[in-house]
Design a protein around this motif. Structure first.
Motif, mmCIF file in Angstrom:
data_model
loop_
_atom_site.group_PDB
_atom_site.id
_atom_site.type_symbol
_atom_site.label_atom_id
_atom_site.label_comp_id
_atom_site.label_asym_id
_atom_site.label_seq_id
_atom_site.Cartn_x
_atom_site.Cartn_y
_atom_site.Cartn_z
ATOM 1 N N LEU A 249 0.821 -1.220 0.000
ATOM 2 C CA LEU A 249 0.000 0.000 0.000
ATOM 3 C C LEU A 249 0.849 1.262 0.000
ATOM 4 N N ALA A 250 2.088 1.179 0.453
ATOM 5 C CA ALA A 250 2.937 2.368 0.539
ATOM 6 C C ALA A 250 3.083 3.090 -0.808
ATOM 7 N N PRO A 251 3.211 2.384 -1.945
ATOM 8 C CA PRO A 251 3.323 3.118 -3.217
ATOM 9 C C PRO A 251 2.083 3.944 -3.539
ATOM 10 N N LEU A 252 0.898 3.439 -3.193
ATOM 11 C CA LEU A 252 -0.324 4.203 -3.445
ATOM 12 C C LEU A 252 -0.363 5.451 -2.575
ATOM 13 N N ILE A 253 0.023 5.311 -1.312
ATOM 14 C CA ILE A 253 0.053 6.470 -0.419
ATOM 15 C C ILE A 253 1.051 7.495 -0.929
ATOM 16 N N ALA A 254 2.208 7.042 -1.370
ATOM 17 C CA ALA A 254 3.234 7.968 -1.874
ATOM 18 C C ALA A 254 2.762 8.704 -3.118
ATOM 19 N N ALA A 255 2.018 8.016 -3.977
ATOM 20 C CA ALA A 255 1.564 8.634 -5.228
ATOM 21 C C ALA A 255 0.481 9.671 -5.013
ATOM 22 N N THR A 256 -0.253 9.571 -3.914
ATOM 23 C CA THR A 256 -1.390 10.467 -3.683
ATOM 24 C C THR A 256 -1.118 11.544 -2.652
ATOM 25 N N ARG A 307 -6.381 10.970 -10.331
ATOM 26 C CA ARG A 307 -7.064 10.089 -11.282
ATOM 27 C C ARG A 307 -6.097 9.026 -11.812
ATOM 28 N N ALA A 308 -4.858 9.407 -12.042
ATOM 29 C CA ALA A 308 -3.867 8.440 -12.514
ATOM 30 C C ALA A 308 -3.581 7.374 -11.456
ATOM 31 N N ALA A 309 -3.620 7.787 -10.181
ATOM 32 C CA ALA A 309 -3.340 6.844 -9.089
ATOM 33 C C ALA A 309 -4.448 5.811 -8.918
ATOM 34 N N GLU A 310 -5.611 6.084 -9.499
ATOM 35 C CA GLU A 310 -6.699 5.106 -9.399
ATOM 36 C C GLU A 310 -6.313 3.767 -10.022
ATOM 37 N N ALA A 311 -5.407 3.783 -10.990
ATOM 38 C CA ALA A 311 -4.951 2.534 -11.605
ATOM 39 C C ALA A 311 -4.170 1.684 -10.599
ATOM 40 N N ILE A 312 -3.413 2.339 -9.719
ATOM 41 C CA ILE A 312 -2.682 1.605 -8.681
ATOM 42 C C ILE A 312 -3.670 0.943 -7.733
ATOM 43 N N ALA A 313 -4.710 1.694 -7.348
ATOM 44 C CA ALA A 313 -5.732 1.135 -6.463
ATOM 45 C C ALA A 313 -6.447 -0.028 -7.131
ATOM 46 N N ALA A 314 -6.747 0.111 -8.414
ATOM 47 C CA ALA A 314 -7.439 -0.961 -9.129
ATOM 48 C C ALA A 314 -6.609 -2.243 -9.139
ATOM 49 N N ASP A 315 -5.299 -2.115 -9.295
ATOM 50 C CA ASP A 315 -4.430 -3.292 -9.263
ATOM 51 C C ASP A 315 -4.474 -3.964 -7.894
ATOM 52 N N SER A 354 -2.430 11.774 10.330
ATOM 53 C CA SER A 354 -3.195 11.505 9.106
ATOM 54 C C SER A 354 -2.372 10.797 8.029
ATOM 55 N N ALA A 355 -1.211 10.270 8.388
ATOM 56 C CA ALA A 355 -0.321 9.686 7.386
ATOM 57 C C ALA A 355 -0.957 8.521 6.640
ATOM 58 N N PHE A 356 -1.825 7.756 7.322
ATOM 59 C CA PHE A 356 -2.455 6.589 6.703
ATOM 60 C C PHE A 356 -3.924 6.829 6.345
ATOM 61 N N THR A 357 -4.375 8.057 6.438
ATOM 62 C CA THR A 357 -5.790 8.342 6.150
ATOM 63 C C THR A 357 -5.988 9.220 4.922
ATOM 64 N N ARG A 358 -5.064 10.136 4.650
ATOM 65 C CA ARG A 358 -5.283 11.160 3.624
ATOM 66 C C ARG A 358 -5.536 10.570 2.242
ATOM 67 N N PHE A 359 -4.827 9.519 1.901
ATOM 68 C CA PHE A 359 -4.887 9.007 0.530
ATOM 69 C C PHE A 359 -6.293 8.551 0.144
ATOM 70 N N ALA A 360 -7.047 8.005 1.105
ATOM 71 C CA ALA A 360 -8.392 7.495 0.786
ATOM 72 C C ALA A 360 -9.314 8.618 0.336
ATOM 73 N N GLY A 387 -11.989 -0.179 1.084
ATOM 74 C CA GLY A 387 -12.503 -0.912 -0.064
ATOM 75 C C GLY A 387 -12.682 -0.040 -1.287
ATOM 76 N N PRO A 388 -13.029 -0.651 -2.412
ATOM 77 C CA PRO A 388 -13.315 0.137 -3.612
ATOM 78 C C PRO A 388 -14.614 0.909 -3.457
ATOM 79 N N ARG A 389 -14.824 1.876 -4.321
ATOM 80 C CA ARG A 389 -16.041 2.682 -4.257
ATOM 81 C C ARG A 389 -17.286 1.787 -4.289
#
Length: 422
Positions: A249-256, A307-315, A354-360, A387-389
């Motif tokens: 999950l760290a890469p998704l947090i870093a990207a957002t 919007r680009a980071a949504e692809a990371i979440a989808a994976d 908020s380090a683990f909350t902001r990305f959502a 979870g996903p939307r």
């Protein structure tokens, strides 16, 4: 006991669950939780409290500032009306941090709500009063908001549950706008059944519990030792009932993270410009000026990055239905560590909350936060199920299966109990 069973128990014990909840709120004055008591309409089957940033007919919200903002509202916000249509009745307005900014629960005008687990520790914010109200058992549900963790941080600090809804599921009309790209409403609740009572008002179709859980163990190296140990125990518990897999999950947090922080400061500067009291306060004036310095083009680019980071979440969600992660990397801090006026203040501590909350928020994803144990200081530690939307009620059902007995502070009074707080 299910939420329906609790409702019936309230009625047996109190005769009028709504009036009894209002009386408990009145008796909790020493905890500095409530801005005002409300006079609910007749009828209704369950009480709830409202963060003082949502329009309630007959009242002007303070938004956590020194004075009411504008005239009393002629009509309640849609979120209030939808909860009322489901049988809810608002019994009190709860404290919040000024303009929903501070994650620690501080309010230099109205004072800080007291964490019922330890008055020397923060209660979290910005939905501070709503979390304390539920932790004390004055109400089983309390409405709050979440722009970067404002439901989940106080839920973690106060040992209660919270549901941050999928972006757009709960209408935002009639609520203070902070950063529209990130803003979400949700509730704090006494247990998963109460969260589901609220969620059903906005997502009427129930969902089965998520069965495949990704474990964000890669975040544990950034956590305090107590938090990491308690999370590992919860992860082991999840493995006994769910199909689990480790997910990065760290890469998704870093990207957002960068885009979210810039949108928070930039959009809030534009959203709050109409409030003279915000512009007049030196602290907020400085913050708003910093946000105005971010161009509209830059903010648009930030939204493109999300919007680009949504692809990371989808994976990630291709391999699991939900992700389990810590709510905060740190134990609930002391007030001194979060108060700039004290020698023990650490700006890093505020940032970590908020380090683990902001990305959502940047991705509009639903999250349920729930307590998973107590640290060495006797303070709650919490996890998030992400979870996903649209998976809101499946997440709530999943948390119901994940949870063991919820630890309670000494002052806790369950909403079904008749006696008020001392």
């Amino acid at each position: 006991m299910t939420a329906l069973g609790a409702l019936r128990e309230m009625e047996r014990a109190d005769g009028d669950a709504i009036a009894a909840a209002r009386a408990r709120c009145a008796a909790a004055a020493a905890s500095n939780v409530f801005v005002a008591l409300l006079d609910p309409a007749p009828g209704g089957s369950f009480p709830f409290a409202v963060k003082d940033m949502v329009d309630v007919a007959g009242h002007a919200p303070t938004y956590g500032l020194a004075h009411p903002q504008g005239m009393p509202r002629s009509i309640s916000a849609p979120v209030i009306r939808m909860l009322e249509a489901a049988g809810g009745r608002a019994v009190a307005l709860t404290q919040m941090t000024p303009l929903a900014f501070d994650p620690s629960g501080a309010n230099r005008w109205q004072g800080r709500p007291l964490n019922p687990w330890n008055a020397g520790r923060i209660c979290g914010g910005s939905s501070s009063g709503s979390a304390v109200a539920v932790a004390l058992g004055t109400v089983p549900l309390a409405l709050g908001s979440d722009t970067a963790g404002s439901l989940r941080i106080p839920a973690g600090c106060c040992g209660v549950l919270s549901w941050k809804a999928t972006a757009g599921l709960i209408p935002l009309d009639g609520a203070l706008a902070l950063a529209p790209t990130l803003d979400t409403l949700g509730v704090l609740g006494a247990d998963a059944d109460w969260l589901d009572v609220a969620a059903a008002a906005f997502a009427p179709v129930a969902s089965d519990a998520t069965r495949r859980i990704g474990l964000a163990s890669d975040l544990l190296e950034a956590c305090d030792a107590d938090v990491a140990a308690i999370f590992r125990t919860q992860a082991d518990h999840a493995r006994t009932s769910f199909a689990t897999t480790d997910v990065p999950l760290a890469p998704l947090i870093a990207a957002t993270d960068g885009p979210v922080l810039d949108l928070l400061i930039g959009e809030s500067a534009r959203s709050l410009a109409h409030l003279p009291e915000a512009e007049a306060d030196p602290l907020f004036a400085k913050r708003l000026a910093k946000g105005r310095a971010l161009s509209d083009a830059h903010l648009a680019a930030c939204r493109d990055q999300l919007r680009a980071a949504e692809a990371i979440a989808a994976d990630i969600f291709a391999d699991c239905d939900a992700v389990l992660l810590p709510a905060m990397p740190c134990a609930t801090p002391t007030i001194a560590a979060c108060d700039p006026a004290t020698p023990g203040f650490s700006g890093r501590t505020l940032y970590r909350l908020s380090a683990f909350t902001r990305f959502a928020n940047g991705l509009g994803l639903p999250v349920v936060t729930f307590p998973i144990g107590l640290d060495a200081s006797g303070m709650p530690v919490a996890a998030q199920l992400l979870g996903p939307r649209g998976s809101d009620r499946a997440l709530i059902a999943g948390v119901r299966h994940l949870m063991a007995d919820i630890p309670r502070p000494p002052e806790y009074k369950h909403p079904s109990r008749k006696e008020p707080l001392a």
